[in-house]
Design an enzyme around this catalytic site. Structure first.
Site, PDB file in Angstrom:
ATOM      1  CG  ASP A 202      88.706  68.444  47.888  1.00 41.03           C
ATOM      2  OD1 ASP A 202      88.648  67.442  47.208  1.00 41.03           O
ATOM      3  OD2 ASP A 202      87.505  69.001  48.592  1.00 41.03           O
ATOM      4  CG  HIS A 203      91.030  63.305  45.763  1.00 34.70           C
ATOM      5  ND1 HIS A 203      90.214  63.068  46.685  1.00 34.70           N
ATOM      6  CD2 HIS A 203      90.668  62.417  44.882  1.00 34.70           C
ATOM      7  CE1 HIS A 203      88.983  62.219  46.159  1.00 34.70           C
ATOM      8  NE2 HIS A 203      89.569  61.919  44.995  1.00 34.70           N
ATOM      9  CG  HIS A 265      85.486  65.403  47.189  1.00 31.86           C
ATOM     10  ND1 HIS A 265      86.651  65.913  47.596  1.00 31.86           N
ATOM     11  CD2 HIS A 265      85.384  63.969  47.560  1.00 31.86           C
ATOM     12  CE1 HIS A 265      87.191  64.785  47.857  1.00 31.86           C
ATOM     13  NE2 HIS A 265      86.501  63.762  48.114  1.00 31.86           N
TER      14      HIS A 265
HETATM   15  C1  BG6 Z   1      87.017  60.125  48.723  1.00 29.00           C
HETATM   16  C2  BG6 Z   1      85.883  59.717  49.835  1.00 29.00           C
HETATM   17  O1  BG6 Z   1      87.499  61.480  49.337  1.00 29.00           O
HETATM   18  O2  BG6 Z   1      86.736  60.546  47.558  1.00 29.00           O
HETATM   19  C3  BG6 Z   1      85.590  58.366  49.014  1.00 29.00           C
HETATM   20  O3  BG6 Z   1      86.389  59.387  51.096  1.00 29.00           O
HETATM   21  C4  BG6 Z   1      85.258  58.453  47.526  1.00 29.00           C
HETATM   22  O4  BG6 Z   1      84.670  57.869  49.789  1.00 29.00           O
HETATM   23  C5  BG6 Z   1      86.331  59.196  46.837  1.00 29.00           C
HETATM   24  O5  BG6 Z   1      84.968  57.001  47.130  1.00 29.00           O
HETATM   25  C6  BG6 Z   1      86.023  59.636  45.408  1.00 29.00           C
HETATM   26  O6  BG6 Z   1      87.052  59.950  44.871  1.00 29.00           O
HETATM   27  P1  BG6 Z   1      86.958  59.907  43.263  1.00 29.00           P
HETATM   28  O7  BG6 Z   1      88.411  60.468  42.695  1.00 29.00           O
HETATM   29  O8  BG6 Z   1      87.213  58.326  42.914  1.00 29.00           O
HETATM   30  O9  BG6 Z   1      86.165  60.312  42.755  1.00 29.00           O
END
Ligand code: BG6
Length: 514
Positions: A202-203, A265
């Site tokens: 989960d980034h 997230h």
């Molecule tokens: C991803 C989603 O996991 O996270 C995207 O699939 C979203 O829809 C993105 O835009 C948002 O990531 P960040 O790091 O730009 O907030």
């Protein structure tokens, strides 16, 4: 064993809140196989990030990265394609010698994911390039979710991996589309890997400020003592994007905001804000505490869903001064789509610490601005001494901004000069950039390094995945069973449907993030 704090006269033991040393990890020689090696994720994130880690001198001398994918390519063509990708990501050309040094570690195996030949060729490549890696292989599944089972079964049957053999597998979200499919996916993964070999990415967990939530809480006496229902009135979490769905209509129609952002997230952020102190800073201690939070968020009944959740879908509007189209006009979206692009909810964390404290959350696409923020609003003091001059006392708030800029903000009241009985709100505002310029690490960098080192702390465990689905599955089911009659119900570039403000207004509150 953690040292027990014995008394106020013992200064040393007071500092010793946790004597469990975090494990020392370092990167051993490895082979990383990227399924979908020439694809979008590989080009945008993985290879540029691995190159960055190499440039920072963090990789061992012996390593190889092997892309596997459908397009026919030689090693040389793959290297050229990756060079272009890294240059795009860096916004300029790369130092010749440095790139040549890195490119020598890149290889490519062409082939379909369902053909045995691909795996035979991959095995051969691994043997040739990974002699000194002692089986330390990372399989990165950078492929659409439906292909994951095919690859895992083929790897297992071709004996590329075996339960407990030390190989690792990295899986991108979504982990299933509900609890049942997450369990099914896990069974396939577990037929080839132990839980400890599975790295579910989960980034958000790789973001410095997300990690900082627990550092701030558990390394400062001043916050944690107040971090409970006795002092906190409500918690608000906003994950807002100004972007639309870009070119991902096909994916988003199947996912919607709950599967795309909330189930992963947003739930992870809730857990970090709400969890109890872990008994040590090791992967399972932290993950144990997070799972307890998901379990405390009891699934809502239908009438609670109708009352405490709000869904939305964007129509046309203006973002950053430009006209943008509505969701239903986006590429690969059905003209009458029922897919939500916005969700707000009032969640309950039913445990002793948080009883009675609402967790208001919202997430959405095409909102007024890109911001991810956690706001804790504190209760009013028990007695209103200054009430006559200032009827609406501004409450103390603590805001942790995760993006676009990393920031911690605390608001409190001071006496207004000269006026006899007037409180004035002032702020302490800490910006990461001011202190740690250039130092923060991109999320994929941290996660890839951790995976190479074998540190699972920032990866999601299966019981957590299932417990997160338990929280959102009833909402998804209810929303899918009942078509929204008012979609699209918010203008692109706004803060979402009116219902999201009403959700708080009913409780006499308002969103702090604006
Ligand atoms: C991803 C989603 O996991 O996270 C995207 O699939 C979203 O829809 C993105 O835009 C948002 O990531 P960040 O790091 O730009 O907030």
């Amino acid at each position: 064993m953690a040292e027990f704090i014995t008394g106020f006269d013992d200064q040393d033991s007071r500092l010793e809140t946790c004597d469990l040393p975090a494990k020392e990890y370092r990167i051993e020689p490895f082979s990383m196989v990227i399924f979908g090696g020439g694809g979008d994720l590989s080009q945008r994130k993985l290879i540029p990030t691995i190159y960055g880690i190499y440039r920072d001198g963090e990789l061992p001398e012996v390593f190889s990265v092997i892309g596997v994918g459908m397009p026919e390519m030689s090693d040389g063509q793959f290297r050229d394609l990756m060079r272009e990708a890294v240059e795009r990501s860096a916004g300029g050309s790369l130092p010749e010698q440095e790139w040549a040094g890195f490119a020598g570690h890149l290889f490519y195996v062409p082939g379909g994911f369902d053909g045995d030949g691909t795996y035979v060729a991959l095995q051969k490549r691994l043997e040739e390039t990974g002699k000194a890696c002692a089986g330390n292989t990372i399989y990165y599944l950078a492929v659409p979710p439906k292909i994951t089972p095919v690859i895992v079964e083929k790897m297992r049957d071709r004996r590329l991996c075996r339960v407990g053999d030390g190989a690792k597998v990295v899986v991108e979200k979504p982990f299933g589309r509900d609890r049942a499919s997450a369990v099914e996916l896990n069974e396939i993964l577990r037929s080839a890997f132990e839980e400890e070999q599975i790295y579910r990415i989960d980034h958000y967990l790789g973001k410095e400020t997300v990690q900082n939530i627990i550092f701030l809480r558990f390394s400062n006496t001043i916050f944690e003592r107040l971090w409970n229902s006795q002092y906190i009135d409500n918690v608000q979490i906003t994950v807002a994007e100004d972007m639309g769905i870009e070119h991902r209509g096909g994916f988003y129609e199947q996912a919607g905001v709950v599967r795309d952002i909330v189930q992963n997230h947003l739930m992870q952020i809730i857990a970090l804000v709400a969890m109890e102190p872990p008994i040590g800073f090791e992967a399972d201690y932290i993950r144990d505490e997070k799972v307890k939070i998901f379990r405390s968020m009891r699934p809502m009944r239908d009438e609670e869903i109708d009352r405490f959740t709000v869904r939305g879908q964007y129509g046309p509007g203006k973002v950053a001064g430009s006209d943008v189209r509505g969701y239903r006009e986006e590429e690969a979206v059905a003209p009458g789509s029922n897919t939500p692009t916005f969700m707000a909810a009032r969640f309950v964390v039913a445990n002793w610490r948080w009883a009675g404290v609402p967790f208001y959350v919202r997430a959405g696409k095409r909102l007024a601005r890109r911001v991810t923020e956690i706001c804790l609003q504190f209760k009013q003091p028990p007695l209103r001494l200054f009430g006559s001059a200032c009827d609406t006392l501004e409450p103390n708030i603590l805001v942790l901004t995760i993006q676009p800029e990393e920031r911690i903000f605390l608001r409190f009241g001071v006496k207004y000069p000269r006026a006899a009985n007037k409180i004035y709100p002032v702020n302490v505002d800490f910006r990461y950039q001011d202190v740690f310029k250039e130092k923060t690490q991109p999320p994929y960098g941290r996660l890839l390094v951790d995976c190479m080192k074998g540190d699972l702390t920032l990866f999601v465990r299966q019981d957590g995945v299932e417990a997160m689905w338990d929280c959102v599955d009833p909402i998804i089911r209810r929303w899918e069973a009942q078509e929204a009659q008012d979609f699209p119900n918010y203008e692109a570039g706004s803060w979402g449907p009116g219902g999201a403000s009403d959700l708080l207004a009913r409780d006499g509150r308002a969103w702090i993030t604006k």
